[in-house]
Design a protein around this motif. Structure first.
Motif, short mmCIF file in Angstrom:
data_model
loop_
_atom_site.label_atom_id
_atom_site.label_comp_id
_atom_site.label_asym_id
_atom_site.label_seq_id
_atom_site.Cartn_x
_atom_site.Cartn_y
_atom_site.Cartn_z
N GLN A 67 0.80 -1.22 0.00
CA GLN A 67 0.00 0.00 0.00
C GLN A 67 0.84 1.27 0.00
OE1 GLN A 67 -2.34 -0.47 3.52
NE2 GLN A 67 -0.75 0.27 4.87
N ASP A 68 2.10 1.22 0.38
CA ASP A 68 2.97 2.39 0.35
C ASP A 68 3.78 2.47 -0.94
OD1 ASP A 68 2.20 3.33 2.84
OD2 ASP A 68 3.65 2.07 3.88
N GLY A 69 3.51 1.59 -1.88
CA GLY A 69 4.21 1.64 -3.15
C GLY A 69 5.54 0.91 -3.17
N ARG A 70 5.87 0.24 -2.08
CA ARG A 70 7.10 -0.53 -2.05
C ARG A 70 6.80 -1.96 -2.46
NH1 ARG A 70 8.16 1.76 3.61
NH2 ARG A 70 6.70 0.13 4.01
N LEU A 71 7.80 -2.62 -2.96
CA LEU A 71 7.63 -4.03 -3.28
C LEU A 71 7.56 -4.80 -1.96
CD1 LEU A 71 10.09 -4.19 -6.27
CD2 LEU A 71 7.63 -4.46 -6.37
N GLU A 72 6.66 -5.74 -1.89
CA GLU A 72 6.44 -6.48 -0.64
C GLU A 72 7.59 -7.44 -0.35
OE1 GLU A 72 2.70 -8.45 -1.09
OE2 GLU A 72 1.58 -6.64 -0.62
N LEU A 73 7.95 -7.51 0.92
CA LEU A 73 8.96 -8.45 1.38
C LEU A 73 8.25 -9.71 1.87
CD1 LEU A 73 11.26 -6.11 3.52
CD2 LEU A 73 11.47 -6.69 1.10
N THR A 74 8.94 -10.85 1.74
CA THR A 74 8.41 -12.08 2.31
C THR A 74 8.49 -11.97 3.83
OG1 THR A 74 10.56 -13.18 2.38
CG2 THR A 74 9.24 -13.43 0.34
N SER A 75 7.86 -12.89 4.54
CA SER A 75 7.90 -12.81 6.01
C SER A 75 9.33 -12.95 6.53
CB SER A 75 6.99 -13.87 6.63
OG SER A 75 7.39 -15.16 6.26
N GLN A 76 10.12 -13.81 5.90
CA GLN A 76 11.52 -13.96 6.33
C GLN A 76 12.32 -12.69 6.04
OE1 GLN A 76 13.69 -17.69 5.87
NE2 GLN A 76 15.34 -16.55 4.89
N GLU A 77 12.13 -12.11 4.86
CA GLU A 77 12.83 -10.87 4.53
C GLU A 77 12.43 -9.76 5.49
OE1 GLU A 77 13.09 -11.78 -0.27
OE2 GLU A 77 11.50 -10.50 0.50
N GLU A 78 11.16 -9.72 5.86
CA GLU A 78 10.67 -8.71 6.80
C GLU A 78 11.30 -8.90 8.17
OE1 GLU A 78 9.02 -5.36 7.78
OE2 GLU A 78 8.57 -6.19 5.80
N LYS A 79 11.39 -10.15 8.65
CA LYS A 79 12.04 -10.44 9.94
C LYS A 79 13.49 -9.97 9.92
CE LYS A 79 9.74 -14.75 10.91
NZ LYS A 79 9.92 -16.18 10.96
N ILE A 80 14.19 -10.33 8.86
CA ILE A 80 15.61 -9.98 8.74
C ILE A 80 15.77 -8.46 8.68
CG2 ILE A 80 17.63 -10.11 7.21
CD1 ILE A 80 16.73 -13.05 6.62
N ALA A 81 14.93 -7.80 7.90
CA ALA A 81 15.02 -6.34 7.78
C ALA A 81 14.78 -5.67 9.13
CB ALA A 81 14.01 -5.84 6.75
N THR A 82 13.83 -6.19 9.89
CA THR A 82 13.54 -5.63 11.21
C THR A 82 14.73 -5.81 12.14
OG1 THR A 82 11.18 -6.07 10.93
CG2 THR A 82 11.97 -5.78 13.19
N LEU A 83 15.36 -6.98 12.10
CA LEU A 83 16.53 -7.22 12.95
C LEU A 83 17.72 -6.34 12.52
CD1 LEU A 83 16.15 -11.07 13.38
CD2 LEU A 83 15.80 -9.32 15.14
N VAL A 84 17.87 -6.11 11.22
CA VAL A 84 18.93 -5.21 10.74
C VAL A 84 18.67 -3.80 11.27
CG1 VAL A 84 19.81 -4.02 8.67
CG2 VAL A 84 19.59 -6.50 8.68
N ALA A 85 17.41 -3.36 11.21
CA ALA A 85 17.05 -2.03 11.70
C ALA A 85 17.33 -1.89 13.20
CB ALA A 85 15.59 -1.73 11.40
N ARG A 86 17.30 -3.01 13.91
CA ARG A 86 17.61 -2.99 15.34
C ARG A 86 19.11 -3.08 15.61
NH1 ARG A 86 12.82 -7.03 17.39
NH2 ARG A 86 11.12 -5.59 16.98
#
Length: 148
Positions: A10-29
């Protein structure tokens, strides 16, 4: 490398898989690839591959940009990415042209949504008629981009 099966959220970004989302969140932390691999039970190579795919989907280049995206500071990053994607595609392969145009479409939609979020955050739109006008503008952009 872009995949024509990727979809915009909905924000115009390409969707990440659940694993990619988990990894991205941990990188952000602030976690390292090694620590992320330990936490979610995959290899470091899987983490690296997932990050490369996420960078491609989000049209970013590194962990710092990923952190900015995850923290929501996307507007200036999106603008920079969009204008830097405006390259001469005359000699590009058809596959690259299509992927680049799809990313540009997603970025233009995301920019419109971020501009509306900014106006909302700072109460720059207050009357119902102004809101309806802004939403109409956003819908026109989405319809135009998806129709091309």
């Amino acid at each position: 490398m872009a995949n024509s099966n990727w979809q915009c959220d909905q924000d115009g970004r390409l969707e990440l898989t659940s694993q990619e989302e988990k990894i991205a969140t941990l990188v952000a932390r602030g976690y390292s690839n090694r620590k992320i691999a330990e936490l979610i039970g995959v290899s470091q190579k899987t983490v690296s591959k997932s990050l490369r795919t996420s960078y491609s989907k989000l049209n970013i280049n590194n962990r710092t940009e990923l952190m900015l995206v995850k923290l929501g500071e996307t507007s200036s990053l999106l603008e920079w990415r969009y204008y830097s994607s405006l390259v001469n595609l005359d000699f590009a392969s058809p596959r690259y042209k299509k992927a680049t145009r799809n990313k540009q479409k997603c970025l233009r939609i995301a920019l419109e949504i971020n501009h509306l979020k900014y106006k909302c955050r700072f109460n720059l739109v207050s009357l119902k008629s102004e809101w309806l006008g802004e939403l109409d503008k956003l819908m026109e952009t989405i319809i135009k981009e998806l129709g091309e």
